[in-house]
Design a protein around this motif. Structure first.
Motif, PDB file in Angstrom:
ATOM      1  N   PRO A   1       5.489   4.175   1.207  1.00  0.00           N
ATOM      2  CA  PRO A   1       5.884   4.933   0.014  1.00  0.00           C
ATOM      3  C   PRO A   1       7.353   4.767  -0.347  1.00  0.00           C
ATOM      4  CG  PRO A   1       5.616   6.398   1.902  1.00  0.00           C
ATOM      5  CD  PRO A   1       5.082   5.061   2.311  1.00  0.00           C
TER       6      PRO A   1
ATOM      7  N   PRO B   1       0.833  -1.218   0.000  1.00  0.00           N
ATOM      8  CA  PRO B   1       0.000   0.000   0.000  1.00  0.00           C
ATOM      9  C   PRO B   1       0.865   1.265   0.000  1.00  0.00           C
ATOM     10  CG  PRO B   1      -0.784  -1.585   1.629  1.00  0.00           C
ATOM     11  CD  PRO B   1       0.523  -2.106   1.138  1.00  0.00           C
ATOM     12  N   ALA B   2       0.607   2.134  -0.957  1.00  0.00           N
ATOM     13  CA  ALA B   2       1.435   3.331  -1.117  1.00  0.00           C
ATOM     14  C   ALA B   2       1.339   4.276   0.066  1.00  0.00           C
ATOM     15  CB  ALA B   2       1.040   4.058  -2.399  1.00  0.00           C
ATOM     16  N   ASP B   3       0.213   4.302   0.754  1.00  0.00           N
ATOM     17  CA  ASP B   3       0.065   5.236   1.860  1.00  0.00           C
ATOM     18  C   ASP B   3       0.838   4.793   3.102  1.00  0.00           C
ATOM     19  OD1 ASP B   3      -1.618   3.061   2.006  1.00  0.00           O
ATOM     20  OD2 ASP B   3      -3.193   4.122   3.114  1.00  0.00           O
ATOM     21  N   HIS B   4       1.165   3.519   3.205  1.00  0.00           N
ATOM     22  CA  HIS B   4       1.924   3.017   4.350  1.00  0.00           C
ATOM     23  C   HIS B   4       3.398   2.747   4.023  1.00  0.00           C
ATOM     24  CE1 HIS B   4      -2.172   2.130   5.871  1.00  0.00           C
ATOM     25  NE2 HIS B   4      -1.607   2.288   7.065  1.00  0.00           N
TER      26      HIS B   4
END
Length: 242
Positions: free
Chosen positions: A210, A205-208
């Motif tokens: 990056p 997941p990009a939000d966790h």
């Protein structure tokens, strides 16, 4: 034979420290059990079966004798571990310390130790679990310390750098041997290729994650001993010399 294990080890160390006296005995019909033969047999077991297979009983079987014959020359498995590490250390060539090339000398000595550890899968476990007292092991420590001091490294820093570098080499070789062991036993379902790792990292997941996603290639880069060379150079390069 002394009953006390400490006395037995001290007597064996004294035999290694001083050349035996003069006469040449006749060759026996059957080679006697000695600490050197026990060490040879133990290394054969590790080279072919791995360190996990090493037991006093297994070494005795290689020598076609019983375990009690070995206990006349070694105290226990930990004593055998010390002999094994000492045998490898005996193969290490130490340079004359040079203030102008001391960093490269350290890299060369530790590369020798790395390659010896990798030759016998799992043997760094023996090194990690013991305090060096054998003369050959101490010889290598003395040589590395001499190189550090010749480079102008302050004695306390040199002592701890010796410990840190040796610990890293042992851990590196142990990690490589564990990976090799998994592959040999076809337990490689957890051994991922670089492409597989990159795929997994970039799918996070990009939000966790990056940074892990963006730098997946850097996180998984390196071939051969690239990471080993980088880490040793990083440690050694930050030592303050003359």
């Amino acid at each position: 034979m002394p009953a006390d294990p400490g006395q037995r080890r001290a007597r064996r160390a004294a035999r290694h420290a001083q050349p035996a006296a003069g006469s040449t005995p006749q060759a026996p019909r059957k080679a006697p059990i000695t600490a050197d033969r026990i060490t040879d047999a133990a290394l054969r077991v590790i080279a072919t079966e791995g360190y996990d297979a090493l037991t006093i009983r297994r070494v005795a079987a290689v020598l076609d004798t019983g375990p009690s014959s070995l206990y006349a020359h070694i105290v226990n498995k930990e004593d055998l571990d010390e002999l094994l590490v000492a045998r490898l250390c005996a193969e290490i060539e130490l340079p004359e310390p040079d203030p102008d090339s001391w960093r490269q000398q350290l890299l060369d000595v530790y590369a020798q130790l790395r390659d010896l550890y990798l030759k016998y899968p799992g043997i760094p476990r023996a090194a990690l679990a013991m305090v060096p007292t054998h003369l050959e092991t101490l010889r290598v420590g003395e040589g590395i310390l001499a190189i550090l001091l010749a480079g102008g490294v302050e004695p306390q820093t040199a002592a701890w750098a010796l410990d840190a570098l040796t610990l890293y080499v042992s851990a590196y070789a142990l990690e490589r041997s564990l990976l090799q062991q998994r592959r040999q036993h076809h337990d490689d379902s957890w051994v991922l290729s670089r492409d597989e790792l990159i795929d997994r990292f970039t799918a996070l997941p990009a939000d966790h994650f990056p940074h892990t996603r963006r730098h997946a290639a850097e996180l998984t880069s390196g071939t051969g001993h690239d990471r080993f060379d980088f880490t040793l150079a990083l440690i050694i390069g930050n030592l303050t010399g003359a």
